[in-house]
Design a protein around this motif. Structure first.
Motif, PDB file in Angstrom:
ATOM      1  N   UNK A 368      -0.315  -1.844  -9.624  1.00 21.44           N
ATOM      2  CA  UNK A 368      -0.786  -0.638 -10.596  1.00 21.44           C
ATOM      3  C   UNK A 368       0.590   0.185 -10.632  1.00 21.44           C
ATOM      4  N   UNK A 369       1.252   0.403  -9.666  1.00 15.38           N
ATOM      5  CA  UNK A 369       1.922   2.274 -10.068  1.00 15.38           C
ATOM      6  C   UNK A 369       3.325   1.593 -11.194  1.00 15.38           C
ATOM      7  N   UNK A 370       3.422   0.377 -11.161  1.00 10.71           N
ATOM      8  CA  UNK A 370       4.922  -0.281 -11.707  1.00 10.71           C
ATOM      9  C   UNK A 370       5.667   0.491 -11.045  1.00 10.71           C
ATOM     10  N   UNK A 371       5.667   0.011  -9.712  1.00 10.67           N
ATOM     11  CA  UNK A 371       7.329   0.115  -9.265  1.00 10.67           C
ATOM     12  C   UNK A 371       7.914  -0.621  -9.360  1.00 10.67           C
ATOM     13  N   UNK A 372       9.112  -0.462  -9.263  1.00  9.57           N
ATOM     14  CA  UNK A 372      10.353  -1.771  -9.436  1.00  9.57           C
ATOM     15  C   UNK A 372      10.071  -2.444  -8.642  1.00  9.57           C
ATOM     16  N   UNK A 373      10.646  -3.849  -8.674  1.00  5.18           N
ATOM     17  CA  UNK A 373      10.298  -4.997  -7.263  1.00  5.18           C
ATOM     18  C   UNK A 373       9.196  -5.509  -6.732  1.00  5.18           C
ATOM     19  N   UNK A 374       8.083  -4.985  -7.688  1.00 11.89           N
ATOM     20  CA  UNK A 374       6.343  -4.666  -7.474  1.00 11.89           C
ATOM     21  C   UNK A 374       6.844  -6.324  -6.809  1.00 11.89           C
ATOM     22  N   UNK A 375       6.445  -7.394  -7.611  1.00 11.20           N
ATOM     23  CA  UNK A 375       6.325  -8.655  -7.787  1.00 11.20           C
ATOM     24  C   UNK A 375       6.759  -8.975  -6.738  1.00 11.20           C
ATOM     25  N   UNK A 376       8.733  -8.917  -6.518  1.00  8.06           N
ATOM     26  CA  UNK A 376       9.260  -9.303  -5.048  1.00  8.06           C
ATOM     27  C   UNK A 376       8.806  -9.290  -4.166  1.00  8.06           C
ATOM     28  N   UNK A 377       7.633  -7.358  -3.799  1.00  7.61           N
ATOM     29  CA  UNK A 377       7.403  -7.426  -2.455  1.00  7.61           C
ATOM     30  C   UNK A 377       6.079  -7.904  -2.207  1.00  7.61           C
ATOM     31  N   UNK A 378       5.929  -7.995  -3.478  1.00 10.51           N
ATOM     32  CA  UNK A 378       4.116  -8.959  -3.072  1.00 10.51           C
ATOM     33  C   UNK A 378       4.612 -10.637  -2.557  1.00 10.51           C
ATOM     34  N   UNK A 379       5.042 -10.653  -3.345  1.00 13.42           N
ATOM     35  CA  UNK A 379       5.415 -12.169  -2.683  1.00 13.42           C
ATOM     36  C   UNK A 379       6.157 -12.120  -1.258  1.00 13.42           C
ATOM     37  N   UNK A 380       6.631 -10.772  -1.103  1.00 12.32           N
ATOM     38  CA  UNK A 380       6.832 -10.939   0.237  1.00 12.32           C
ATOM     39  C   UNK A 380       5.419 -11.072   1.288  1.00 12.32           C
ATOM     40  N   UNK A 383       2.780 -13.672   2.136  1.00 12.02           N
ATOM     41  CA  UNK A 383       2.895 -14.149   3.755  1.00 12.02           C
ATOM     42  C   UNK A 383       2.932 -13.214   4.813  1.00 12.02           C
ATOM     43  N   UNK A 384       2.724 -12.158   5.064  1.00 13.83           N
ATOM     44  CA  UNK A 384       2.629 -11.703   5.567  1.00 13.83           C
ATOM     45  C   UNK A 384       1.620 -11.962   7.144  1.00 13.83           C
ATOM     46  N   UNK A 385       1.510 -12.169   8.659  1.00  9.80           N
ATOM     47  CA  UNK A 385       0.959 -12.337   9.254  1.00  9.80           C
ATOM     48  C   UNK A 385      -0.430 -11.934   9.570  1.00  9.80           C
ATOM     49  N   UNK A 386      -0.379 -10.552   9.348  1.00 14.43           N
ATOM     50  CA  UNK A 386      -2.000  -9.951   9.252  1.00 14.43           C
ATOM     51  C   UNK A 386      -2.319 -10.502   8.193  1.00 14.43           C
ATOM     52  N   UNK A 387      -3.657 -10.619   8.072  1.00 16.10           N
ATOM     53  CA  UNK A 387      -5.045 -10.992   6.816  1.00 16.10           C
ATOM     54  C   UNK A 387      -5.309  -9.756   6.452  1.00 16.10           C
ATOM     55  N   UNK A 388      -5.061  -8.462   6.908  1.00 15.41           N
ATOM     56  CA  UNK A 388      -5.611  -7.652   5.996  1.00 15.41           C
ATOM     57  C   UNK A 388      -4.511  -6.709   5.098  1.00 15.41           C
ATOM     58  N   UNK A 389      -3.113  -7.501   5.596  1.00 12.58           N
ATOM     59  CA  UNK A 389      -1.893  -6.960   4.251  1.00 12.58           C
ATOM     60  C   UNK A 389      -2.323  -8.085   3.522  1.00 12.58           C
ATOM     61  N   UNK A 390      -2.575  -9.606   3.909  1.00 15.43           N
ATOM     62  CA  UNK A 390      -2.701 -10.480   2.844  1.00 15.43           C
ATOM     63  C   UNK A 390      -3.856 -10.311   1.590  1.00 15.43           C
ATOM     64  N   UNK A 391      -5.201  -9.637   1.968  1.00 14.38           N
ATOM     65  CA  UNK A 391      -6.216  -9.431   1.218  1.00 14.38           C
ATOM     66  C   UNK A 391      -5.773  -8.429   0.666  1.00 14.38           C
ATOM     67  N   UNK A 392      -5.188  -8.135   0.401  1.00 13.07           N
ATOM     68  CA  UNK A 392      -4.522  -6.099  -0.165  1.00 13.07           C
ATOM     69  C   UNK A 392      -3.776  -6.868  -1.132  1.00 13.07           C
ATOM     70  N   UNK A 393      -2.426  -8.029  -0.750  1.00  9.83           N
ATOM     71  CA  UNK A 393      -1.674  -8.443  -2.050  1.00  9.83           C
ATOM     72  C   UNK A 393      -2.773  -9.187  -2.877  1.00  9.83           C
TER      73      UNK A 393
END
Lengths: 539, 136
Positions: A368-380, A383-393
């Protein structure tokens, strides 16, 4: 005490003969302990001011047990206490003050105020201090839980004492006793119109003393006054200034507790008028000293206040850097409402936080903040090992839903179908049930598309039951497509189904089934031992 | 039936109208003051008796407010059910000790025994000892 002496004292207590007072006073000089104690009890029990004064005169010499006798006379001794307080005798005055405080004789505050105002009296200073202590006690009594053993009504007592203090405030120019003003403020609270009047008049002779008291007093009454002012329609600016300047932990804790619940409209409006908080600066009495929950609450409170965005960002940055995990999480959540490069940078930093909840909070807002490179960060992050991070993604990538994918499926070229499909599969947990549902649709076109989608998204093993059912479909095109897709699920059950499909009346279905079975055989030849053995063995 | 019952105690009978106005008529008989003397003496005696009764009752009424040291002594004596001899002995002890109030003797156990007994009461040490045990 033995029966004979007890009878004598019983009679002396009950006697309506005033001569008994003199007899008891004489007995107070006795060296016999039993006689002395009995006489002391009897003197207190009788309604005789002279006797009470004599007992008061001896207070400082009494043992703790003997002092208990005087406790029993509480309420009967008010007259003697009043006389003793006004007495010139230093010892009697000191004894009376001690007892007044112990008995919480709030009725005597008016007398003590008069004495405190008398600058010629040698006891004025002590009376002044006593008034302050008594008012403190009364304030605690009025604002604390009610003790029903004490039959006095705190509200009535407050009204009575406040009246005398208000009269004293009016005489402030004469006596200049700031402690009396402090007592007035402590007790006055929102119930005193005079206090409101003083707060509205900066030129009032008591104004500075009142503000000073409000800034420094630890009284519950003062705390209540300040916090209640935030809930008023339009809090006086002087009180808001005081609130912003107080950094004592007792008050700040209560202030922060306001943010525990949803802030009322009035409170939010008043908070917006506060431009700074003294505890916003790091240091011994600043937010650094707050515990985990307080740090989180302070963010909420400052967010609701009129503190400048830059100062707020300073706070968030410091908390994200050095705060407790809960505070870092709260700071990260608060960043969502602050757009701009600095906020973006803080969010990007927060993604690397050691706490998964902070990571999740940052991930949730990065798109939502339109941070440059946001998609690549989100694609990473997906696959986070933490469910809460995956949910947030998933939350951040919520537009990558199966419904959206299906709607645009026809327009996508093969690569886009594959890459987007893989992302949708990770983001939307309803993908598999949705594909299975599509496979049961009446529309031939949708069933056919569902087979294709399952193949492109790599969902064949997950939707194998649906594909097996489609091998029985009335439409030979669908049966053929299903037989073709099943090549990606080399299990014994699928192999059996494909063998049956190889005998399908339709040639394209037969071909598709045979083609898939051939691929199974190739897998065996290529040495995919797990698949081969499982297929062969089960077959 | 009533008249037969009253006949025995009836001293005189006169018409109610016959003596009406006797005391007002010019010819009325002059009253002799000496005739009133017995009546006056009777009244004086009644007044004295009433005064004595009131005084006695007041003396023994412990419920009335007062400031009377002697009465307090009596009140305490009554509370302890002391007989006349004991009361007298206590009274004499109070006098010998020259107490401001006689009742103070009820709170002075030290003077009931040994050397603290006043000289004039030494002969009654046994009785005082008995009182000591009873009062303290």
């Amino acid at each position: 005490m033995n029966t004979g002496l007890a009878t004598t004292f019983e009679r002396l207590v009950a006697s309506r003969n005033n001569a008994a007072n003199s007899v008891l006073l004489a007995a107070l000089e006795s060296t016999d302990t039993a006689v002395y104690d009995g006489a002391l009890k009897a003197v207190i029990a009788r309604r005789n001011k002279t006797g009470h004064l004599a007992a008061l005169q001896k207070w400082h010499q009494l043992s703790p047990e003997q002092r208990e006798f005087l406790q029993e006379g509480r309420g009967r001794m008010s007259g003697a206490l009043r006389d003793a307080v006004l007495s010139e005798d230093d010892q009697l005055f000191a004894n009376a003050c001690e007892l007044v405080e112990e008995f919480k004789e709030f009725d005597l505050i008016a007398t003590l105020v008069t004495l405190a105002e008398n600058q010629k009296s040698q006891h004025a200073e002590a009376a002044n201090d006593l008034v302050l202590r008594l008012v403190q006690q009364l304030s605690e009594m009025a604002h604390g839980p009610r003790d029903y053993q004490d039959r006095r009504d705190p509200e009535s007592l407050c009204r009575f004492v406040l009246e005398s203090l208000e009269r004293s405030v009016e005489r402030f120019r004469t006596h200049k006793r700031s402690e009396l003003i402090e007592a007035f403020v402590t007790l006055g609270g929102s119930r005193s119109n005079l206090l409101q009047q003083i707060l509205d008049e900066p030129h009032h002779p008591c104004y500075l003393t009142v503000i000073n008291t409000l800034t420094n007093s630890q009284s519950p009454g003062v705390f209540k006054l300040l916090l209640q002012s935030l809930e008023s329609k339009m809090a006086p600016l002087s009180l808001l200034n005081v609130i912003s300047k107080r950094d004592d932990p007792e008050f700040v804790t209560l202030l922060l507790e306001l943010a525990k619940d949803e802030l009322s409209a009035k409170t939010a409006k008043n908070l917006k008028r506060i431009r700074s908080f003294v505890w916003l600066k790091p240091g011994k009495r600043g937010y650094d000293s707050f515990d985990e929950q307080e740090q989180a609450l302070c963010i909420k409170l400052v967010a609701a206040s009129g503190v400048k965005p830059d100062e707020f960002l300073d706070l968030l940055e410091r908390l994200l850097h050095r705060g407790t995990p809960h505070a870092r999480w709260a700071a990260c959540e608060a960043l969502a409402s602050i757009p701009g490069d600095r906020g973006n940078q803080l969010v990007l930093n927060a993604i690397e936080d050691s706490d998964v909840n902070v990571q999740a909070a940052a991930t949730r807002q990065i798109r939502d903040r339109h941070v440059p490179g946001a998609m690549s960060i989100l694609l990473r992050q997906i696959d986070s090992p933490y469910e809460v991070v995956r949910d947030a993604t998933c939350h951040a990538l919520s537009e990558f839903s199966f419904a959206n994918y299906l709607a645009g499926f026809e327009g996508l070229h093969d690569d886009a179908r594959r890459t987007t499909g893989a992302l949708v599969k990770k983001v939307d947990p309803k993908t598999v049930p949705s594909v299975l549902k599509e496979m049961k649709e009446k529309s031939r076109r949708r069933r056919l598309r569902a087979v294709e989608v399952s193949e492109v998204m790599g969902l064949v093993p997950e939707v194998v039951e649906g594909l097996l059912a489609l091998l029985e479909d009335e439409d030979h095109m669908i049966r053929a497509a299903s037989a073709d897709a099943l090549q990606f699920c080399p299990t014994a059950k699928v192999q059996n189904a494909l063998r049956q499909a190889a005998n399908d009346p339709n040639a394209s279905v037969q071909n598709a089934a045979k083609s898939s079975l051939t691929i199974f055989d190739e897998l065996v030849t290529q040495g995919h031992v797990g698949v081969v053995s499982s297929v062969g063995g089960q077959a | 039936m009533n008249s037969s019952v009253l006949t025995g105690i009836l001293f005189a009978q006169i018409s109610n109208w016959q003596r009406l106005g006797d005391g007002l008529h010019r010819s009325r008989r002059q009253m002799d003051l000496m005739e009133l003397l017995p009546l006056a003496l009777g009244l004086v005696v009644v007044a004295i008796v009433i005064t004595i009764v009131v005084k006695v009752r007041k003396r023994n009424d412990m419920t009335q407010r007062c400031d009377d040291p002697n009465k307090l002594f009596r009140e305490l004596s009554l509370a302890h059910n002391l007989d006349r001899a004991s009361r007298n002995l206590l009274w004499r002890l109070a006098e010998a000790l020259q107490l401001a109030q006689p009742a103070e003797v009820f709170l002075q156990p030290a003077h009931f025994q040994g050397d603290r007994i006043p000289q004039e009461l030494r002969d009654e040490e046994a009785e005082l000892q008995e009182l000591l045990e009873r009062l303290f």
